[in-house]
Write an enzyme that holds these catalytic residues in place. Sequence first.
Site, PDB file in Angstrom:
ATOM      1  N   LYS A 127       0.716  -1.332  -0.125  1.00 22.41           N
ATOM      2  CA  LYS A 127      -0.017  -0.030   0.066  1.00 22.41           C
ATOM      3  C   LYS A 127       0.827   1.178  -0.059  1.00 22.41           C
ATOM      4  O   LYS A 127       2.062   1.154   0.474  1.00 22.41           O
ATOM      5  CB  LYS A 127      -0.991  -0.118   1.143  1.00 22.41           C
ATOM      6  CG  LYS A 127      -0.204  -0.035   2.414  1.00 22.41           C
ATOM      7  CD  LYS A 127      -0.938   1.022   3.369  1.00 22.41           C
ATOM      8  CE  LYS A 127      -0.060   1.779   4.414  1.00 22.41           C
ATOM      9  NZ  LYS A 127      -0.264   2.679   5.394  1.00 22.41           N
ATOM     10  N   HIS A 139      -2.473  -5.403   5.418  1.00 22.84           N
ATOM     11  CA  HIS A 139      -2.063  -6.235   6.561  1.00 22.84           C
ATOM     12  C   HIS A 139      -3.046  -6.298   7.522  1.00 22.84           C
ATOM     13  O   HIS A 139      -3.165  -7.224   8.351  1.00 22.84           O
ATOM     14  CB  HIS A 139      -0.649  -5.883   7.054  1.00 22.84           C
ATOM     15  CG  HIS A 139      -0.561  -4.882   8.177  1.00 22.84           C
ATOM     16  ND1 HIS A 139      -0.716  -3.326   7.769  1.00 22.84           N
ATOM     17  CD2 HIS A 139      -0.567  -4.724   9.477  1.00 22.84           C
ATOM     18  CE1 HIS A 139      -0.648  -2.615   8.855  1.00 22.84           C
ATOM     19  NE2 HIS A 139      -0.776  -3.388  10.009  1.00 22.84           N
ATOM     20  N   LYS A 183      -2.323   9.795  15.187  1.00 17.68           N
ATOM     21  CA  LYS A 183      -0.957   9.412  15.746  1.00 17.68           C
ATOM     22  C   LYS A 183      -0.907  10.487  17.189  1.00 17.68           C
ATOM     23  O   LYS A 183      -1.637  11.612  16.898  1.00 17.68           O
ATOM     24  CB  LYS A 183       0.096   9.954  14.790  1.00 17.68           C
ATOM     25  CG  LYS A 183      -0.212   9.037  13.373  1.00 17.68           C
ATOM     26  CD  LYS A 183       0.870   8.014  13.540  1.00 17.68           C
ATOM     27  CE  LYS A 183       0.536   7.424  12.273  1.00 17.68           C
ATOM     28  NZ  LYS A 183       1.035   5.791  12.381  1.00 17.68           N
ATOM     29  N   HIS A 219      -7.250   0.200   5.524  1.00 16.02           N
ATOM     30  CA  HIS A 219      -7.344  -0.385   6.695  1.00 16.02           C
ATOM     31  C   HIS A 219      -8.591  -0.535   7.320  1.00 16.02           C
ATOM     32  O   HIS A 219      -9.224  -1.626   7.593  1.00 16.02           O
ATOM     33  CB  HIS A 219      -6.107  -0.056   7.571  1.00 16.02           C
ATOM     34  CG  HIS A 219      -4.619  -0.143   7.222  1.00 16.02           C
ATOM     35  ND1 HIS A 219      -4.402  -1.089   6.480  1.00 16.02           N
ATOM     36  CD2 HIS A 219      -3.690   0.469   7.665  1.00 16.02           C
ATOM     37  CE1 HIS A 219      -2.938  -1.076   6.153  1.00 16.02           C
ATOM     38  NE2 HIS A 219      -2.676  -0.103   6.964  1.00 16.02           N
ATOM     39  N   LYS A 235      -4.642  -9.654   9.982  1.00 16.23           N
ATOM     40  CA  LYS A 235      -4.672  -9.323  11.639  1.00 16.23           C
ATOM     41  C   LYS A 235      -5.762 -10.504  12.136  1.00 16.23           C
ATOM     42  O   LYS A 235      -7.061 -10.333  11.612  1.00 16.23           O
ATOM     43  CB  LYS A 235      -5.240  -7.962  12.006  1.00 16.23           C
ATOM     44  CG  LYS A 235      -4.367  -6.818  12.186  1.00 16.23           C
ATOM     45  CD  LYS A 235      -4.654  -5.915  12.580  1.00 16.23           C
ATOM     46  CE  LYS A 235      -3.660  -4.575  12.541  1.00 16.23           C
ATOM     47  NZ  LYS A 235      -2.634  -4.751  13.564  1.00 16.23           N
ATOM     48  N   ASP A 248      -3.532   6.966   4.981  1.00 17.82           N
ATOM     49  CA  ASP A 248      -2.430   6.013   5.545  1.00 17.82           C
ATOM     50  C   ASP A 248      -3.176   4.860   6.270  1.00 17.82           C
ATOM     51  O   ASP A 248      -2.988   3.903   6.004  1.00 17.82           O
ATOM     52  CB  ASP A 248      -1.693   6.812   6.660  1.00 17.82           C
ATOM     53  CG  ASP A 248      -0.606   5.889   7.224  1.00 17.82           C
ATOM     54  OD1 ASP A 248       0.114   5.055   6.777  1.00 17.82           O
ATOM     55  OD2 ASP A 248      -0.547   5.942   8.747  1.00 17.82           O
TER      56      ASP A 248
HETATM   57  C1  BG6 Z   1       0.555   1.237   8.653  1.00 22.99           C
HETATM   58  C2  BG6 Z   1       0.733   2.605   8.763  1.00 22.99           C
HETATM   59  O1  BG6 Z   1      -0.165   0.678   7.561  1.00 22.99           O
HETATM   60  O2  BG6 Z   1      -0.404   0.642   9.666  1.00 22.99           O
HETATM   61  C3  BG6 Z   1       1.002   2.915   9.956  1.00 22.99           C
HETATM   62  O3  BG6 Z   1       1.397   2.935   7.610  1.00 22.99           O
HETATM   63  C4  BG6 Z   1       0.505   2.418  11.216  1.00 22.99           C
HETATM   64  O4  BG6 Z   1       1.212   4.395  10.281  1.00 22.99           O
HETATM   65  C5  BG6 Z   1       0.431   0.882  11.074  1.00 22.99           C
HETATM   66  O5  BG6 Z   1       0.952   2.711  12.594  1.00 22.99           O
HETATM   67  C6  BG6 Z   1      -0.859   0.349  12.020  1.00 22.99           C
HETATM   68  O6  BG6 Z   1      -0.791  -0.999  11.812  1.00 22.99           O
HETATM   69  P1  BG6 Z   1      -0.203  -2.056  13.070  1.00 22.99           P
HETATM   70  O7  BG6 Z   1      -0.640  -3.228  12.700  1.00 22.99           O
HETATM   71  O8  BG6 Z   1       1.370  -1.433  13.028  1.00 22.99           O
HETATM   72  O9  BG6 Z   1      -0.780  -1.498  14.310  1.00 22.99           O
END
Ligand code: BG6
Length: 475
Positions: free
Chosen positions: A155, A185, A345, A247, A189, A242
């Site tokens: 991504k 991803h 964030k 996600h 999960k 992001d």
């Molecule tokens: C990523 C983002 O895809 O996912 C990050 O680019 C983010 O900014 C992260 O922190 C969150 O996923 P995980 O699985 O690391 O909590």
Amino acid sequence: METHTNSVQDYLPFSPDQEVSTLLILGASGDLTGRLLLPGLARLVHHGRAQSLRLVGAGYDDWSDEQWSERVTQSFASAREVADDDGRAVLDLVRTTSVYRQIDVTAPGELANLIASLQGPVAVYFALPPAISEKACELLSPGDLPEDTRLVMEKPFGTDQGSAFQLNETLTRLVPEDHIHRVDHFLGKATVLNILGLRFANRLLEPVWNNLHIDRVEVVYDEALALEGRAGYYDGAGALRDMIQSHLLHAMAILAMESPVSLHERDLRDGLGAVLRASTVDPDFVTSTRRARYTAGTVDGRALPDYAAEDGVDPARGTETLAEITVSINNARWSGVPFILRSGKALAGNRKEALVTFKPVSHLPAGFSGQDSPTQLRIGFGPETLKLEIDVNGPGDVFALDRAVLEVELNASELLPYGEVLEGVLTGDPTLSVRGDTAEDCWRIVDPVLAAWAANEVPLDEYPAGSSGPVGWTG
Ligand code: BG6
């Protein structure tokens, strides 16, 4: 009670055709490879789920095989520590047979030549900035790719609906759709996938899982993490692109989808696609969206400067570090139920969950005292928990309502999310990859919001780092 392992494999009735022999990682010297891909691969290998695999790293940097081997050793270390003798032996085999190749993927012929020299089938993992991946793919032609080659795209997939469409055109010219893995991803999960079991393997929830009984659904991914040296990527992306663009929209789609016939990739991805096709954000963006950016503050004892003063940030871009959108799913089941997606964030703490709030009962018998609160179900994405918050009669006065919480901790998957995603890649199973049409739809949902934000139609609020968000935002 039977225990369950939460292994994605348990969910998948997919029978792989030909397993991948070589995993070629492009961008091998980059951060993603060291931090996420190789540790995910190590878990797979250590659990005996990627046996005779050849790992090849390739990158623009002039690395020696030794430098690469050092990186693999470090990334495999934690899996190696907990592995038994067999697990260690396979990890060592993958590591010692791995090689590094220097390559400029944007130079005509270089990537094609490298692929031709590898033992097939090959999975080509583009762990590269999107513009470079796109250029590299444009330079390939179908004849360069041995049969059963898989293309794995990190991504973000494109930068808007139009560019995602173009990229899909480029990729499907090279290999069939089910050989393209668009990585999200969150689909690897365990708790996100557990929503399927929770909803469709129990009689309890489905009859009330609709707009007659549910008031609203929130999907929240608030992180204490801040920029962490990623300005080069993040300042051009922001929280909406992001986190929400793929996600959280996928987490929402799993929460909202119809019961699929099976968990086969076609049924599952049709179900997810149907939800996303039905989704829109109301064009009154001042009401349906919010955005904000952090100012100086302290997170977990760590002093942070204003986001705008962070190294590599261009304040004029007005990049948001906290985003919220309310999505409508325009179908019979969900019409009228807001799906509120939020991620940010440098917030006070991690809050990563889906929160389903039910409507009040249609009649509360007179005579109860105490607080009557709505039933809420919380699905935690880390830590992995499930909590049902209900009203019961209190312990003192039997007619006074009191809150009770039924809570269970779920087992995390033995593979990391990237391990789950890679397993799909290596076995040729696209179930946990984003399908091409869905990737375009995710952009179709957020593109109008991004345009309104770019035109400053929605104010960019502020919140001190380490707070729970801007004053006036609830939740
Ligand atoms: C990523 C983002 O895809 O996912 C990050 O680019 C983010 O900014 C992260 O922190 C969150 O996923 P995980 O699985 O690391 O909590």
